[in-house]
Design a protein around this motif. Structure first.
Motif, short mmCIF file in Angstrom:
data_model
loop_
_atom_site.label_atom_id
_atom_site.label_comp_id
_atom_site.label_asym_id
_atom_site.label_seq_id
_atom_site.Cartn_x
_atom_site.Cartn_y
_atom_site.Cartn_z
N GLY A 74 0.50 -1.26 0.20
CA GLY A 74 -0.08 0.00 0.01
C GLY A 74 0.97 1.23 -0.01
N ASP A 196 -16.12 1.79 -2.02
CA ASP A 196 -15.38 0.98 -1.08
C ASP A 196 -15.32 1.27 0.38
OD1 ASP A 196 -13.84 -1.18 -0.69
OD2 ASP A 196 -11.81 -0.28 -0.85
N THR A 201 -15.70 -4.37 4.41
CA THR A 201 -14.20 -4.33 4.69
C THR A 201 -13.65 -3.52 3.66
OG1 THR A 201 -14.39 -6.31 2.92
CG2 THR A 201 -14.59 -6.90 5.60
N SER A 203 -10.69 -1.18 1.90
CA SER A 203 -8.94 -0.98 2.15
C SER A 203 -8.93 0.19 2.87
CB SER A 203 -8.63 -1.03 0.57
OG SER A 203 -8.99 -1.96 -0.19
N MET A 207 -4.27 2.93 0.57
CA MET A 207 -4.90 2.08 -0.71
C MET A 207 -5.83 2.96 -1.58
SD MET A 207 -3.53 -0.19 -2.42
CE MET A 207 -4.04 -0.80 -4.00
N GLN A 208 -6.83 3.58 -0.80
CA GLN A 208 -7.82 4.48 -1.57
C GLN A 208 -6.97 5.43 -2.27
OE1 GLN A 208 -10.47 2.98 -1.84
NE2 GLN A 208 -10.94 1.77 0.07
N ALA A 227 -9.83 0.45 -5.21
CA ALA A 227 -9.17 -0.48 -4.43
C ALA A 227 -9.79 -1.71 -4.25
CB ALA A 227 -8.87 0.27 -3.02
N ALA A 228 -11.10 -1.91 -4.17
CA ALA A 228 -11.94 -3.13 -3.85
C ALA A 228 -11.58 -4.13 -5.01
CB ALA A 228 -13.22 -2.52 -3.99
N ARG A 231 -7.75 -5.19 -4.83
CA ARG A 231 -7.80 -6.49 -3.65
C ARG A 231 -8.25 -7.77 -4.03
NH1 ARG A 231 -10.59 -3.38 -0.41
NH2 ARG A 231 -12.53 -4.58 -0.45
N TYR A 327 -1.29 -7.57 -10.01
CA TYR A 327 -2.57 -7.69 -9.99
C TYR A 327 -3.10 -8.38 -11.23
CZ TYR A 327 -2.89 -4.44 -6.25
OH TYR A 327 -2.47 -3.46 -5.10
#
Length: 489
Positions: A74, A196, A201, A203, A207-208, A227-228, A231, A327
């Protein structure tokens, strides 16, 4: 509208020559220090021609570091994203400074301050975005948290109004539009971060912020969404990460091949090979000496192909860098020539643009409108995404026109793209409704050929209205299309 392109094509029969991500020896090598260095070197070579020296270094180094140190992922992504944002702005690698410079020239102010203004407002936006996301965390039921896109669009519209209609002049107007130009690219990233943060849950905030215009795609379109989504598609360390990074390098190489094909197609126009650019063909028609009909069709087909190659090449380049960071994201453009319906084409051609339209326009409309009329509900939600959302995104992408020409002239010059978006939306919506009714294209060879001919004939015919330029009016483009069918208007 939820079809998703595969991250990789399934193998058929014997392992193909280029399926190196399936070879155990290559996977094992990619997990060694030398192997990782080779992947980084290939990525640098592949990205450099398109990003430039320093942006390439930050993008590839940031991606590689995030994959190598997952505990600090992150923080590394956060640093890489915002370092790249400031660097790209300072080097004039994004359009922000150019847009500010245009307004400074209008106001007869010194254009040399364009980059300092862009950097200063980028710093202010960083603080404002951080405060905004903290506000959403603390007040998840606020209007901004519940209706992020509507709220942000209204904010941008208000700023544009204040900067237009003679309400401000000189430095106040230049400063106001500088703020708009810095904010505009992030308009389409913030809703994903806000959504998100309101989830069960989310991030972390770091991270956002890292996913706001991430370093691998300094564009107006969220490649990788927020971010979601990132992830959800994160590769596990070890073998899975190695495979994802091998796929990254393959995709970067493929992107360069697509760029080469695009350049070859564009050289046909530039080198006088006998096929005019569609805009030249329209000019010739308006001047009274049109090209032959066959030449006009050839120009339109070639322009559509070059545009499709450009979309696919940039999308693959951005996703390739994101994959290097670990990713395993789906491709940005996935075999659009295999599309058998307009809905299938819309899913395949520009996946992340389709995802933005689905998340921000289709889903809110679908869950609120015409609940007792299923077919109308589906048609209208699809139309809102492919038509209204499409037109809004492209209009905000070219917000400079509002600043320099004024809102009235900007809208007037945009009618051609609005026409394109509405025709495309009607076709895609009808295709979606047919699919929901269980109507499928024929699977025979003749049926597949007909589907291909129908889809791409439709796309080629409307491309002249949706090329993004504002050189010709809607009436002039309609006249050109009529001439290709032997009619005159």
């Amino acid at each position: 509208m939820s079809a998703k392109p595969s991250a990789a094509a399934p193998a058929s029969g014997a392992m193909r020559l280029f399926d190196i991500d399936r070879r155990e020896a290559v996977i094992a090598f990619a997990q060694t220090g030398v192997g990782r260095a080779c992947l980084v070197l290939i990525a640098l070579i592949a990205v450099y021609p398109h990003f430039g020296a320093w942006p390439t270094f930050f993008a590839v180094a940031g991606a590689s570091a995030a994959a190598a140190w997952p505990v600090r992922r992150g923080a590394i992504l956060f640093a890489a994203t915002w370092a790249s944002a400031f660097l790209n702005t300072a080097l004039d690698e994004v359009d922000t400074a150019d847009n500010i410079r245009a307004v400074l020239l209008q106001e007869r102010l010194g254009e040399a301050v364009a980059i300092p203004l862009a950097l200063g407002f980028l710093g202010l936006f960083f603080l404002a975005a951080l405060a905004l996301l903290r506000w959403v965390q603390a007040r998840p039921q606020s209007l901004l948290a519940r209706r992020p896109l509507t709220t942000l669009l209204l904010m941008e519209a208000l700023l544009c109004v204040l900067g237009s209609f003679g309400l401000s002049h000189g430095w106040p107007r230049a400063l106001l539009w500088s703020a708009v130009f810095v904010f505009a690219p992030y308009l389409w990233f913030l809703p994903f971060a806000i959504a998100d943060l309101r989830s069960r849950t989310p991030s972390p905030l770091t991270m956002q912020m890292a996913a706001l215009r991430p370093f691998w795609s300094p564009t107006y379109l969220p490649f990788g969404k927020g971010a979601a989504f990132l992830r959800k598609h994160l590769s596990a360390p070890g073998r899975e990460l190695a495979i994802t990074q091998i796929k990254a390098v393959k995709l970067l190489i493929w992107a360069n091949l697509l760029f080469a094909l695009r350049d070859a197609a564009q050289r046909v126009f530039a080198d006088g090979a006998g096929i005019p650019d569609p805009h030249d063909a329209i000019d010739a028609l308006l001047a009274g000496h049109p090209y032959p009909v066959a030449m006009g069709w050839a120009a339109l087909v070639l322009a559509t192909g070059a545009y499709a190659l450009q979309i696919a090449a940039w999308a693959d380049l951005f996703i390739g860098i994101a994959r290097l960071a670990g990713y395993r994201l789906p491709r940005g453009s996935w075999r659009p020539l295999e599309a058998r319906t307009l809905m299938d084409y819309f899913n395949r051609f520009h996946y992340y643009f389709k995802e933005l339209l689905v998340d921000l326009f289709f889903m809110p409309t679908f869950f609120r409108m015409f609940k007792t009329h299923p077919r109308l509900r589906m048609f209208f939600a699809t139309f809102m995404a492919a038509g209204v959302g499409n037109a809004l995104w492209h209009f905000s992408r070219n917000i400079l026109e509002v600043a320099t020409a004024g809102p009235v002239d900007a809208f007037a010059s945009y009618t051609s793209y609005v026409f394109y978006a509405l025709i495309l939306a009607a076709g895609v919506a009808a295709s979606q409704v047919r699919a929901n009714r269980g109507i499928r294209p024929p699977s025979s060879l003749a049926g597949r050929a007909w589907s291909f001919a129908f889809v791409w004939s439709f796309i080629i015919c409307i491309h002249v209205f949706g090329d993004g330029s504002r050189v010709h009016t809607l009436a002039q483009r309609l006249k050109f299309m009529a001439s290709l069918f032997g009619a005159s208007i």
